[in-house]
Design a protein around this motif. Sequence first.
Motif, mmCIF file in Angstrom:
data_model
loop_
_atom_site.group_PDB
_atom_site.id
_atom_site.type_symbol
_atom_site.label_atom_id
_atom_site.label_comp_id
_atom_site.label_asym_id
_atom_site.label_seq_id
_atom_site.Cartn_x
_atom_site.Cartn_y
_atom_site.Cartn_z
ATOM 1 N N GLY A 1 2.536 2.082 -3.289
ATOM 2 C CA GLY A 1 1.634 2.370 -4.398
ATOM 3 C C GLY A 1 1.267 3.844 -4.476
ATOM 4 O O GLY A 1 2.043 4.715 -4.086
ATOM 5 N N ARG A 2 0.076 4.106 -4.974
ATOM 6 C CA ARG A 2 -0.376 5.488 -5.167
ATOM 7 C C ARG A 2 -0.469 6.196 -3.818
ATOM 8 O O ARG A 2 -1.157 5.756 -2.905
ATOM 9 N N GLU A 3 0.239 7.312 -3.714
ATOM 10 C CA GLU A 3 0.352 7.999 -2.426
ATOM 11 C C GLU A 3 -1.002 8.443 -1.888
ATOM 12 O O GLU A 3 -1.303 8.263 -0.700
ATOM 13 N N ALA A 4 -1.837 9.012 -2.741
ATOM 14 C CA ALA A 4 -3.132 9.517 -2.285
ATOM 15 C C ALA A 4 -3.989 8.392 -1.708
ATOM 16 O O ALA A 4 -4.691 8.575 -0.699
ATOM 17 N N THR A 5 -3.919 7.221 -2.328
ATOM 18 C CA THR A 5 -4.687 6.077 -1.832
ATOM 19 C C THR A 5 -4.178 5.626 -0.477
ATOM 20 O O THR A 5 -4.958 5.358 0.451
ATOM 21 N N ALA A 6 -2.859 5.534 -0.345
ATOM 22 C CA ALA A 6 -2.270 5.107 0.925
ATOM 23 C C ALA A 6 -2.633 6.074 2.054
ATOM 24 O O ALA A 6 -2.979 5.642 3.162
ATOM 25 N N GLU B 1 -5.243 8.001 2.247
ATOM 26 C CA GLU B 1 -6.668 7.875 2.566
ATOM 27 C C GLU B 1 -6.933 6.628 3.410
ATOM 28 O O GLU B 1 -7.657 6.688 4.415
ATOM 29 N N VAL B 2 -6.347 5.514 3.007
ATOM 30 C CA VAL B 2 -6.568 4.255 3.739
ATOM 31 C C VAL B 2 -6.051 4.360 5.169
ATOM 32 O O VAL B 2 -6.702 3.885 6.119
ATOM 33 N N PRO C 1 -7.102 -2.683 1.847
ATOM 34 C CA PRO C 1 -7.844 -3.097 0.637
ATOM 35 C C PRO C 1 -8.112 -4.592 0.544
ATOM 36 O O PRO C 1 -9.209 -5.011 0.165
ATOM 37 N N LEU D 1 0.831 -1.203 0.000
ATOM 38 C CA LEU D 1 0.000 0.000 0.000
ATOM 39 C C LEU D 1 0.868 1.257 0.000
ATOM 40 O O LEU D 1 0.633 2.191 -0.787
#
Length: 272
Positions: free
Chosen positions: A50-55, A57-58, A143, A47
């Motif tokens: 990967g994509r910083e914005a996703t990490a 948020e999670v 995820p 995580l």
Amino acid sequence: MIAVLILLPPSEGKAPDGDGPAVDLATLAFPQLAKTRKALMAELARLAKGREATALEVLGLSPNQAGELVADRQLSTAPTLPAADRYTGVLYDALDLPGLRREDPEAFARAEARVLTFSGLWGVVRPTDAIPAYRCSGGVSLPKAGAVSKLWRTALTPALAPAVASGLVVDLRSSMYAGMWKVPASAAERTATVRVLHERIVDGVPKRSVVSHFNKATKGRLARALLVGDVVVGTPKELAEALQDLGLRTETAAPSKPGTAWTIDVVVDSVA
């Protein structure tokens, strides 16, 4: 009489870096948790890479906390510190396990035997467990793995059963980490959930609320006092009396129904 078991939450803030070798899951307390720990480490690292914005948020982080993802990317290779040194913040500053290690080795040995810190990544750790810096709260839902609290409820129930088979359990966890594992009904009568309430007088009327600083500082000092004083009690009522002897103002409530814990309110009415 059997010594108390003290359950603590972790701290969101953690000391960086370390001087120990990479984490060895086989050496951590409750090694039967290694499979869950390994799986969470792997997914957390993926995580974070990967994509910083996703990490962000999670993990519930803001953009200005993006630097904390570095620790999660390096979980398997990063240097370690004992949990006693890794966890920082108000509660752990008040508990001051490193100070106990230097100044009162016997009290620190009691901490190693009696203190369990809950963690979204590790499940539970003892003070000498060597762990890297990380960011994964007990409220995170990954995820693939899903809610870490649910994973840990499944894994911790059998793992912790022997630890609470006898003796008093003093639960100082926050609600998030209390959700990771519930004391079994067989131990509920021997369990005291401790709350810290800040009391203020408003227009001549006492008002009580939970204030984060007072809550954390008081719990840290309480845990330290139990360790330094080698307090050994067998029931929640005896614990409340011991806390009063330590100068704390307490109010005790018996379980509202079978299979639930006692509640001890520590009332704080001055600066903690």
